[in-house]
Scaffold this active site. Structure first.
Site, PDB file in Angstrom:
ATOM      1  N   GLU A  49      16.785  26.020  36.135  1.00  0.00           N
ATOM      2  CA  GLU A  49      15.893  25.993  34.929  1.00  0.00           C
ATOM      3  C   GLU A  49      15.010  27.288  34.587  1.00  0.00           C
ATOM      4  OE1 GLU A  49      12.963  22.902  35.258  1.00  0.00           O
ATOM      5  OE2 GLU A  49      12.492  23.050  33.029  1.00  0.00           O
ATOM      6  N   ASP A  71      17.227  22.369  39.542  1.00  0.00           N
ATOM      7  CA  ASP A  71      15.897  22.478  38.743  1.00  0.00           C
ATOM      8  C   ASP A  71      14.651  22.459  40.194  1.00  0.00           C
ATOM      9  OD1 ASP A  71      13.697  21.791  37.648  1.00  0.00           O
ATOM     10  OD2 ASP A  71      14.561  19.971  36.295  1.00  0.00           O
ATOM     11  N   ILE A  73      11.607  22.118  40.287  1.00  0.00           N
ATOM     12  CA  ILE A  73      10.664  21.106  40.034  1.00  0.00           C
ATOM     13  C   ILE A  73      10.899  20.174  38.759  1.00  0.00           C
ATOM     14  CG2 ILE A  73       8.436  19.847  40.119  1.00  0.00           C
ATOM     15  CD1 ILE A  73       7.405  22.659  41.659  1.00  0.00           C
ATOM     16  N   ASP A  74      11.814  19.047  38.772  1.00  0.00           N
ATOM     17  CA  ASP A  74      11.724  18.078  37.847  1.00  0.00           C
ATOM     18  C   ASP A  74      10.588  17.039  37.815  1.00  0.00           C
ATOM     19  OD1 ASP A  74      13.394  17.143  35.598  1.00  0.00           O
ATOM     20  OD2 ASP A  74      13.830  15.497  36.895  1.00  0.00           O
ATOM     21  N   THR A  76       7.519  18.731  36.165  1.00  0.00           N
ATOM     22  CA  THR A  76       6.561  19.735  36.198  1.00  0.00           C
ATOM     23  C   THR A  76       5.223  19.251  35.912  1.00  0.00           C
ATOM     24  OG1 THR A  76       8.376  21.394  36.298  1.00  0.00           O
ATOM     25  CG2 THR A  76       6.121  21.984  35.710  1.00  0.00           C
ATOM     26  N   ASP A 200      18.073  18.834  34.861  1.00  0.00           N
ATOM     27  CA  ASP A 200      17.528  17.711  34.830  1.00  0.00           C
ATOM     28  C   ASP A 200      18.374  16.381  35.398  1.00  0.00           C
ATOM     29  OD1 ASP A 200      15.094  18.501  34.014  1.00  0.00           O
ATOM     30  OD2 ASP A 200      15.868  18.512  31.948  1.00  0.00           O
TER      31      ASP A 200
HETATM   32  C1  LIP Z   1      11.514  17.191  32.370  1.00  0.00           C
HETATM   33  C2  LIP Z   1      12.222  15.976  32.635  1.00  0.00           C
HETATM   34  C3  LIP Z   1      11.471  14.762  31.731  1.00  0.00           C
HETATM   35  C4  LIP Z   1      11.931  15.037  30.505  1.00  0.00           C
HETATM   36  C5  LIP Z   1      11.375  16.420  30.163  1.00  0.00           C
HETATM   37  C6  LIP Z   1      11.806  17.541  30.841  1.00  0.00           C
HETATM   38  P1  LIP Z   1      11.034  19.491  33.897  1.00  0.00           P
HETATM   39  O1  LIP Z   1      12.107  18.346  33.421  1.00  0.00           O
HETATM   40  O2  LIP Z   1      12.805  15.629  33.828  1.00  0.00           O
HETATM   41  O3  LIP Z   1      11.933  13.561  32.279  1.00  0.00           O
HETATM   42  O4  LIP Z   1      11.508  14.115  29.646  1.00  0.00           O
HETATM   43  O5  LIP Z   1      11.950  16.704  28.874  1.00  0.00           O
HETATM   44  O6  LIP Z   1      13.076  18.224  30.879  1.00  0.00           O
HETATM   45  O7  LIP Z   1      10.875  20.395  32.663  1.00  0.00           O
HETATM   46  O8  LIP Z   1      10.050  18.835  34.666  1.00  0.00           O
HETATM   47  O9  LIP Z   1      11.884  20.070  34.910  1.00  0.00           O
END
Ligand code: LIP
Length: 254
Positions: A49, A71, A73-74, A76, A200
């Site tokens: 990412e 990713d 941290i998914d 964030t 993601d």
């Molecule tokens: C996030 C996701 C979240 C989604 C956001 C974003 P990040 O990922 O997991 O569910 O709604 O659009 O993509 O940016 O925290 O890795």
């Protein structure tokens, strides 16, 4: 690194807009993982990412070569706010097929994992999707994402309204990967989103499928990991009911 960072105050930067966040921990974890894997597998490719965000405007190229999708941290935004629903998401693809996926919430200490053809696991215990087939019995996860333009938000909330009129509930928890894992272990019955990226949901895709669930694009066609649309659920029937209710939101491909 994520667990330690979670409890500390963070240096937060923005990417596309004020609601699209990144921290030093996201960047440090991605670097750590890629450097470690590179030292073991010199010929492998990486789609991360934060590396992708640094190459603004470039399309992602997915080849047949072994490719790690990361990713760091998914969730964030959750991480920034100390809301304990965030994870690292890691998948390995070979010939464009996902071979395995790992989603680890280090704050709650839950590791979801799956290897192709070998089932899905939570902390080593086999998991499977719920038996729910009808929307009237379902708990559905959906996400708002980071777009804040009026047209996108209108359709997103409209889609949620159509679902909530017929389902037990809707949850917007802020992590695509964990939403998918919750479907995989039966804590939720479906998840859909317009806008997520390959990092993601690549790991979540194999975890849901190996747990007996189904993963499609939001219109019910086969999922395309670069198309930024995903719908997964405990059954084909439930996915069909959701597909019929939701309206498409156009996103540029990754
Ligand atoms: C996030 C996701 C979240 C989604 C956001 C974003 P990040 O990922 O997991 O569910 O709604 O659009 O993509 O940016 O925290 O890795």
């Amino acid at each position: 690194v994520i667990r330690k960072g979670f409890f500390e105050n963070k240096e937060v930067s923005v990417k596309e807009n004020f609601a699209d966040l990144v921290t030093e921990t996201d960047q440090a974890v991605e670097k750590l993982v890629i450097n470690h894997l590179k030292s073991k597998f010199q010929n492998h490719c990486f789609i991360g990412e934060e590396s992708a965000s640094a190459e603004k405007g470039q399309h992602i190229i997915l080849t047949d070569a072994p490719t790690w999708i990361i990713d760091p941290i998914d969730g964030t935004t959750n991480f920034v706010h100390k809301f304990p629903f965030c994870c690292i998401s890691l998948a390995l693809m070979v010939n464009k097929v996902i071979e395995f996926g790992i989603v680890y919430n280090s704050v709650t200490n839950e590791i979801f994992s799956a290897k192709r053809g070998q089932g899905a696991f939570l902390n080593g215990n086999k998991i499977s999707v719920s038996q729910v087939k009808e929307l009237k019995d379902a708990l559905v996860c959906a996400e708002i994402g980071s777009s804040r333009d009026d047209a996108t938000l209108t359709v997103k909330f409209d889609n949620m309204k159509k679902i909530i009129e017929k389902a037990h509930g809707i949850r917007c928890q802020g992590s695509a990967a964990l939403n998918m894992c919750y479907v995989a272990c039966g804590r939720a019955d479906a998840y859909f989103e317009f806008g997520p990226h390959i990092w993601d949901f690549a790991a979540g895709e194999i975890i849901v499928k190996e747990a007996g669930g189904v993963v499609f694009s939001t219109d019910g066609s086969p999922v395309d990991l670069l198309a930024r649309k995903v719908l997964c659920s405990s059954s084909k029937e439930l996915s069909c009911s959701i597909t019929k209710l939701i309206q498409d939101i156009p996103y540029d491909r990754d």
